[in-house]
Write a protein that holds these residues in place. Structure first.
Motif, PDB file in Angstrom:
ATOM      1  N   UNK A  83       5.669   3.661   9.294  1.00 52.94           N
ATOM      2  CA  UNK A  83       6.238   2.798  10.344  1.00 52.94           C
ATOM      3  C   UNK A  83       5.257   1.763  10.875  1.00 52.94           C
ATOM      4  N   UNK A  84       4.406   1.269   9.978  1.00 46.70           N
ATOM      5  CA  UNK A  84       3.438   0.240  10.359  1.00 46.70           C
ATOM      6  C   UNK A  84       3.740  -1.043   9.600  1.00 46.70           C
ATOM      7  N   UNK A  85       3.157  -2.141  10.075  1.00 48.92           N
ATOM      8  CA  UNK A  85       3.296  -3.407   9.336  1.00 48.92           C
ATOM      9  C   UNK A  85       1.948  -4.123   9.313  1.00 48.92           C
ATOM     10  N   UNK A  86       0.875  -3.364   9.577  1.00 45.89           N
ATOM     11  CA  UNK A  86      -0.456  -3.969   9.667  1.00 45.89           C
ATOM     12  C   UNK A  86      -1.478  -3.218   8.812  1.00 45.89           C
ATOM     13  N   UNK A  87      -2.146  -3.983   7.940  1.00 45.25           N
ATOM     14  CA  UNK A  87      -3.255  -3.433   7.153  1.00 45.25           C
ATOM     15  C   UNK A  87      -4.536  -4.016   7.729  1.00 45.25           C
ATOM     16  N   UNK A  88      -5.523  -3.162   7.944  1.00 46.14           N
ATOM     17  CA  UNK A  88      -6.835  -3.619   8.419  1.00 46.14           C
ATOM     18  C   UNK A  88      -7.822  -3.567   7.260  1.00 46.14           C
ATOM     19  N   UNK A  89      -8.593  -4.632   7.083  1.00 44.96           N
ATOM     20  CA  UNK A  89      -9.672  -4.599   6.096  1.00 44.96           C
ATOM     21  C   UNK A  89     -10.928  -5.154   6.753  1.00 44.96           C
ATOM     22  N   UNK A  90     -12.077  -4.704   6.280  1.00 48.24           N
ATOM     23  CA  UNK A  90     -13.352  -5.203   6.808  1.00 48.24           C
ATOM     24  C   UNK A  90     -13.896  -6.258   5.861  1.00 48.24           C
ATOM     25  N   UNK A  91     -14.618  -7.215   6.417  1.00 45.85           N
ATOM     26  CA  UNK A  91     -15.246  -8.240   5.575  1.00 45.85           C
ATOM     27  C   UNK A  91     -16.735  -8.260   5.822  1.00 45.85           C
ATOM     28  N   UNK A  92     -17.488  -8.182   4.738  1.00 42.35           N
ATOM     29  CA  UNK A  92     -18.949  -8.302   4.857  1.00 42.35           C
ATOM     30  C   UNK A  92     -19.341  -9.706   4.428  1.00 42.35           C
ATOM     31  N   UNK A  94     -19.519 -13.108   1.665  1.00 36.89           N
ATOM     32  CA  UNK A  94     -18.561 -13.944   0.922  1.00 36.89           C
ATOM     33  C   UNK A  94     -18.056 -13.172  -0.302  1.00 36.89           C
ATOM     34  N   UNK A  95     -18.928 -12.333  -0.862  1.00 38.33           N
ATOM     35  CA  UNK A  95     -18.562 -11.602  -2.083  1.00 38.33           C
ATOM     36  C   UNK A  95     -17.326 -10.721  -1.894  1.00 38.33           C
ATOM     37  N   UNK A  96     -17.053 -10.248  -0.676  1.00 34.49           N
ATOM     38  CA  UNK A  96     -15.845  -9.455  -0.419  1.00 34.49           C
ATOM     39  C   UNK A  96     -14.597 -10.328  -0.469  1.00 34.49           C
ATOM     40  N   UNK A  97     -14.792 -11.632  -0.185  1.00 38.66           N
ATOM     41  CA  UNK A  97     -13.636 -12.487   0.082  1.00 38.66           C
ATOM     42  C   UNK A  97     -12.658 -12.588  -1.085  1.00 38.66           C
ATOM     43  N   UNK A  98     -13.192 -12.820  -2.275  1.00 40.11           N
ATOM     44  CA  UNK A  98     -12.317 -13.088  -3.407  1.00 40.11           C
ATOM     45  C   UNK A  98     -11.375 -11.905  -3.694  1.00 40.11           C
ATOM     46  N   UNK A  99     -11.959 -10.714  -3.700  1.00 37.46           N
ATOM     47  CA  UNK A  99     -11.170  -9.506  -3.961  1.00 37.46           C
ATOM     48  C   UNK A  99     -10.126  -9.297  -2.851  1.00 37.46           C
ATOM     49  N   UNK A 100     -10.571  -9.437  -1.611  1.00 39.67           N
ATOM     50  CA  UNK A 100      -9.670  -9.215  -0.470  1.00 39.67           C
ATOM     51  C   UNK A 100      -8.538 -10.244  -0.453  1.00 39.67           C
ATOM     52  N   UNK A 101      -8.885 -11.480  -0.809  1.00 39.49           N
ATOM     53  CA  UNK A 101      -7.912 -12.569  -0.852  1.00 39.49           C
ATOM     54  C   UNK A 101      -6.811 -12.232  -1.863  1.00 39.49           C
ATOM     55  N   UNK A 102      -7.257 -11.798  -3.049  1.00 36.69           N
ATOM     56  CA  UNK A 102      -6.319 -11.461  -4.125  1.00 36.69           C
ATOM     57  C   UNK A 102      -5.408 -10.298  -3.713  1.00 36.69           C
ATOM     58  N   UNK A 103      -6.020  -9.241  -3.144  1.00 34.65           N
ATOM     59  CA  UNK A 103      -5.246  -8.063  -2.732  1.00 34.65           C
ATOM     60  C   UNK A 103      -4.235  -8.417  -1.643  1.00 34.65           C
ATOM     61  N   UNK A 104      -4.675  -9.242  -0.689  1.00 35.80           N
ATOM     62  CA  UNK A 104      -3.797  -9.610   0.430  1.00 35.80           C
ATOM     63  C   UNK A 104      -2.586 -10.390  -0.077  1.00 35.80           C
ATOM     64  N   UNK A 105      -2.839 -11.341  -0.977  1.00 39.98           N
ATOM     65  CA  UNK A 105      -1.723 -12.136  -1.494  1.00 39.98           C
ATOM     66  C   UNK A 105      -0.785 -11.272  -2.331  1.00 39.98           C
ATOM     67  N   UNK A 106      -1.346 -10.342  -3.078  1.00 38.46           N
ATOM     68  CA  UNK A 106      -0.502  -9.444  -3.877  1.00 38.46           C
ATOM     69  C   UNK A 106       0.335  -8.555  -2.966  1.00 38.46           C
ATOM     70  N   UNK A 107      -0.298  -8.013  -1.935  1.00 33.70           N
ATOM     71  CA  UNK A 107       0.448  -7.159  -1.001  1.00 33.70           C
ATOM     72  C   UNK A 107       1.543  -7.951  -0.287  1.00 33.70           C
ATOM     73  N   UNK A 108       1.256  -9.206   0.046  1.00 29.09           N
ATOM     74  CA  UNK A 108       2.266 -10.047   0.713  1.00 29.09           C
ATOM     75  C   UNK A 108       3.434 -10.310  -0.233  1.00 29.09           C
ATOM     76  N   UNK A 109       3.081 -10.463  -1.513  1.00 27.67           N
ATOM     77  CA  UNK A 109       4.101 -10.678  -2.525  1.00 27.67           C
ATOM     78  C   UNK A 109       5.001  -9.433  -2.644  1.00 27.67           C
ATOM     79  N   UNK A 110       4.373  -8.266  -2.540  1.00 24.17           N
ATOM     80  CA  UNK A 110       5.119  -7.018  -2.655  1.00 24.17           C
ATOM     81  C   UNK A 110       5.971  -6.747  -1.414  1.00 24.17           C
ATOM     82  N   UNK A 111       5.419  -7.082  -0.242  1.00 25.61           N
ATOM     83  CA  UNK A 111       6.164  -6.890   1.007  1.00 25.61           C
ATOM     84  C   UNK A 111       5.722  -7.923   2.047  1.00 25.61           C
TER      85      UNK A 111
END
Ligand code: ADP
Length: 163
Positions: A83-92, A94-111
């Protein structure tokens, strides 16, 4: 409305960087569910999912609005089930950014109803990762101040056991 956030990850093991994100998130949301990913490729982890859950519980027992459990399968399905609609991720770095960006867009695509929020690391913990902790501990280096004190022995013991 009860606002529930899900903070997913491997947490193998939990570090002070993770704990900082958990604490700061728990001050904003009504409830934070720390969700430990049960990876089918079990060999890639030092601790089992159950052990990782227990380590997190051990160091968050003083935070009232935290729940810790493991999950399998698609994150967006798990978030919806809770019953949530929020995912929290941490960013360290720049190297984290690319992976997180890809995952976020994929998750948005899924829901598209689920939003991902990013928390910037505390400077002191910007270089901290579970892998670095495991490497340092493996070679007998000190990990005090990098992971919660209560789990230092658990990490050394598990590394000894797995050698
Ligand atoms: P994953 O295996 O899914 O990357 P991790 O257990 O490594 O999961 O981390 C979970 C989340 O916490 C990720 O969003 C990661 O970027 C973040 N994180 C890890 N270490 C830190 C840190 N030192 N400071 C801030 N965020 C962190």
């Amino acid at each position: 409305m009860n606002k529930i956030a899900v903070y997913p990850g491997s947490f193998d093991p939990i570090t002070n960087g993770h704990l900082d994100i958990i604490l700061r998130t728990s001050n904003i949301f009504d409830k934070v569910i720390v969700a430990v990913l049960e990876n089918p490729d079990k060999k890639s982890h030092l601790f089992t999912a159950e052990e990782r859950v227990n380590l997190i519980k051990k160091v968050t027992s003083n935070i009232p609005n935290i729940e810790v459990e493991s999950f399998e399968g698609l994150l967006v399905n798990y978030v919806k089930k809770k019953n949530s609609s929020v995912i929290i991720r941490g960013l360290r770095a720049i190297s984290d950014f690319e992976y997180e960006f890809q995952m976020t867009l994929m998750n948005r695509n899924l829901n598209p109803d689920i939003e991902t929020f990013f928390m910037m690391t505390k400077t002191d913990y910007s270089y901290l990762s579970s892998s670095v902790i495991k490497q340092v501990a493996h070679f007998g280096g000190g990990i005090k101040g990098l992971v919660p004190d209560a789990i230092i022995d658990d990490i050394y013991n598990k590394i000894k056991e797995s050698n």
